[in-house]
Design an enzyme around this catalytic site. Structure first.
Site, PDB file in Angstrom:
ATOM      1  N   LYS A 296      34.589  32.928  27.455  1.00 43.56           N
ATOM      2  CA  LYS A 296      35.810  33.722  27.641  1.00 43.56           C
ATOM      3  C   LYS A 296      35.692  34.558  28.923  1.00 43.56           C
ATOM      4  O   LYS A 296      34.592  34.745  29.444  1.00 43.56           O
ATOM      5  CB  LYS A 296      36.010  34.623  26.420  1.00 43.56           C
ATOM      6  CG  LYS A 296      34.900  35.650  26.252  1.00 43.56           C
ATOM      7  CD  LYS A 296      34.819  36.216  24.844  1.00 43.56           C
ATOM      8  CE  LYS A 296      33.731  37.262  24.768  1.00 43.56           C
ATOM      9  NZ  LYS A 296      33.258  37.509  23.412  1.00 43.56           N
TER      10      LYS A 296
ATOM     11  N   TYR B 208      32.674  59.174  50.892  1.00 39.64           N
ATOM     12  CA  TYR B 208      33.716  60.050  50.369  1.00 39.64           C
ATOM     13  C   TYR B 208      33.132  61.230  49.599  1.00 39.64           C
ATOM     14  O   TYR B 208      32.167  61.074  48.846  1.00 39.64           O
ATOM     15  CB  TYR B 208      34.621  59.274  49.406  1.00 39.64           C
ATOM     16  CG  TYR B 208      35.510  58.251  50.073  1.00 39.64           C
ATOM     17  CD1 TYR B 208      36.436  58.614  51.039  1.00 39.64           C
ATOM     18  CD2 TYR B 208      35.425  56.917  49.712  1.00 39.64           C
ATOM     19  CE1 TYR B 208      37.262  57.666  51.632  1.00 39.64           C
ATOM     20  CE2 TYR B 208      36.249  55.956  50.293  1.00 39.64           C
ATOM     21  CZ  TYR B 208      37.161  56.336  51.256  1.00 39.64           C
ATOM     22  OH  TYR B 208      37.972  55.403  51.835  1.00 39.64           O
TER      23      TYR B 208
ATOM     24  N   MET C  48      35.401  51.211  47.882  1.00 39.83           N
ATOM     25  CA  MET C  48      36.055  49.999  47.369  1.00 39.83           C
ATOM     26  C   MET C  48      35.363  48.726  47.855  1.00 39.83           C
ATOM     27  O   MET C  48      35.104  47.814  47.071  1.00 39.83           O
ATOM     28  CB  MET C  48      37.541  49.994  47.781  1.00 39.83           C
ATOM     29  CG  MET C  48      38.347  48.933  47.077  1.00 39.83           C
ATOM     30  SD  MET C  48      40.079  48.916  47.534  1.00 39.83           S
ATOM     31  CE  MET C  48      40.674  50.420  46.784  1.00 39.83           C
TER      32      MET C  48
ATOM     33  N   ARG D 255      37.771  44.067  13.460  1.00 37.16           N
ATOM     34  CA  ARG D 255      38.581  43.590  14.576  1.00 37.16           C
ATOM     35  C   ARG D 255      39.394  42.406  14.066  1.00 37.16           C
ATOM     36  O   ARG D 255      40.329  42.601  13.307  1.00 37.16           O
ATOM     37  CB  ARG D 255      37.677  43.245  15.776  1.00 37.16           C
ATOM     38  CG  ARG D 255      38.416  43.036  17.063  1.00 37.16           C
ATOM     39  CD  ARG D 255      37.486  42.837  18.270  1.00 37.16           C
ATOM     40  NE  ARG D 255      36.654  41.645  18.167  1.00 37.16           N
ATOM     41  CZ  ARG D 255      35.817  41.233  19.138  1.00 37.16           C
ATOM     42  NH1 ARG D 255      35.692  41.920  20.259  1.00 37.16           N
ATOM     43  NH2 ARG D 255      35.096  40.137  18.976  1.00 37.16           N
TER      44      ARG D 255
END
Ligand SMILES: *Cc1c(COP(=O)(O)O)cnc(C)c1O
Length: 338
Positions: A33, A236, A284, A126
């Site tokens: 998956k 940053y 990023m 679930r």
């Protein structure tokens, strides 16, 4: 040429699949998956397709099943997420096997002639039927899922509950509950194991009983190197300030590629076996590393995952699990089977 490459070692993947088979004596339902856990379903599934030890593949949803058929997968494909109204035709057209876990799934399949597998909820909370026992001509298999495979008492409770349901069903070709961590329990009444993570050599816990081989290596290139003076900020928000002149490398791999920002100032990347500290915030597309005293230069490759650290190691540092880290790998990362 790509700036980040995930290498997938075909032989080691095969070896791991065989070891899982040998340890348990049960054929595999390989869980692929989410694009094979981010590794790349088009790269991984043709390898698994060739193996006798793999009986079937499992995906989360019908679209993932269709994608596998489109790359030529012929083996049985289980769709773990069940079937909603409107999807039933695709199950027939692409010959996918629904895992039914709700009355509505059965309704969607009314009058449709496909084999089905039934999921019971023995303690996952679930998917799966709780109190209901499903009798249907089309049932070829039953399954359940362990919520806490490292908790022996609870897992054994789930395994006992599942056994009771299995007995009521009688003989079936598919009975499965064991995931990568769950194989530990050597459940005597199941026919298959349903594994994902271990295929890639990422161990679900320390002292895993099978000596898995590392399948994945992840490398990225250095695109800039310069020496910053003392007391100079890096990245940053200036979360790192150099304390002395520091040779800083910029690696073309950031959080958009899959290196979580929470690893800022924490993780290490490797150059020829030497650990390189991550300096400042991961951005990023780029991550800064300390190259002081290291001969690496622009164009060189550094290891993000490989010999020196696994996805599991990095995940621990990031306070998460390897599954999340792996499925975060973006499509910008080139997948290369070796
Ligand atoms: C993802 C998943 C698995 C595989 O788990 P691993 O820990 O990767 O082996 C098995 N069963 C179900 C229902 C899953 O969702």
């Amino acid at each position: 040429m790509p700036r980040a490459i995930l290498y997938i070692d075909r032989e080691k993947l095969i070896e791991n699949a065989r070891k899982l088979y040998q340890f348990t004596g049960k054929p595999l339902i390989a869980v692929v998956k989410a694009d094979a856990y981010g590794v790349g379903a088009p790269q991984v599934t043709p390898i698994l397709e060739e193996l006798e030890e793999v009986s079937a593949l499992a995906v989360a949803c019908v679209e993932e099943g269709i994608e596998l058929r489109k790359v030529g997968i012929k083996k049985k494909i289980l769709v773990l997420g069940g079937v909603l109204k409107g999807e039933e035709k695709a199950f027939v057209e692409y010959s996918l096997t629904p895992v039914v876990s709700h009355r509505e799934h059965l309704k969607a399949l009314e009058g449709i002639d496909v084999p089905i597998q039934v999921k019971y909820d023995t303690g996952m909370g679930r998917l799966g039927f709780l109190e209901e026992f499903i009798q249907d001509q089309r049932v070829e298999g039953v399954l359940s899922h362990l919520s806490s495979p490292l908790d022996e008492d609870f897992s054994l409770l789930q395994i006992r509950r599942f056994e009771y349901l299995v007995k009521n069903h009688g003989r079936l070709p598919y009975i499965h509950i064991e995931s990568s961590a769950g194989i530990l329990y050597r459940v005597p009444y199941t026919t298959h194991i349903r594994v994902g993570l271990a295929l890639y050599g990422e161990k679900p816990f320390q002292n895993y009983p099978i000596p898995l081989r590392k399948v994945l290596r992840l490398k990225a290139r250095i695109i800039s190197v310069k020496t910053l003076p003392a007391h100079f900020p890096v990245s940053y928000s200036r979360t790192y300030i150099t304390d002395k002149p520091t040779r800083v490398g910029v690696v073309a791999f950031g959080y958009a590629d899959g290196l979580m920002k929470s690893l800022s100032n924490k993780a290490r990347l490797y150059y020829r076996g030497k650990p390189l500290r991550v300096l400042g915030n991961i951005t990023m597309d780029m991550t800064m590393v300390d190259l002081t005293g290291v001969e690496a230069n622009v164009g060189d490759w550094v290891e993000v995952v490989g010999e020196h650290q696994s996805f599991t190691d990095l995940a621990k540092l990031a306070g998460t699990i390897p599954y999340e880290l792996m499925t975060n790998l973006s499509k910008r990362v080139y997948r290369h089977v070796v």
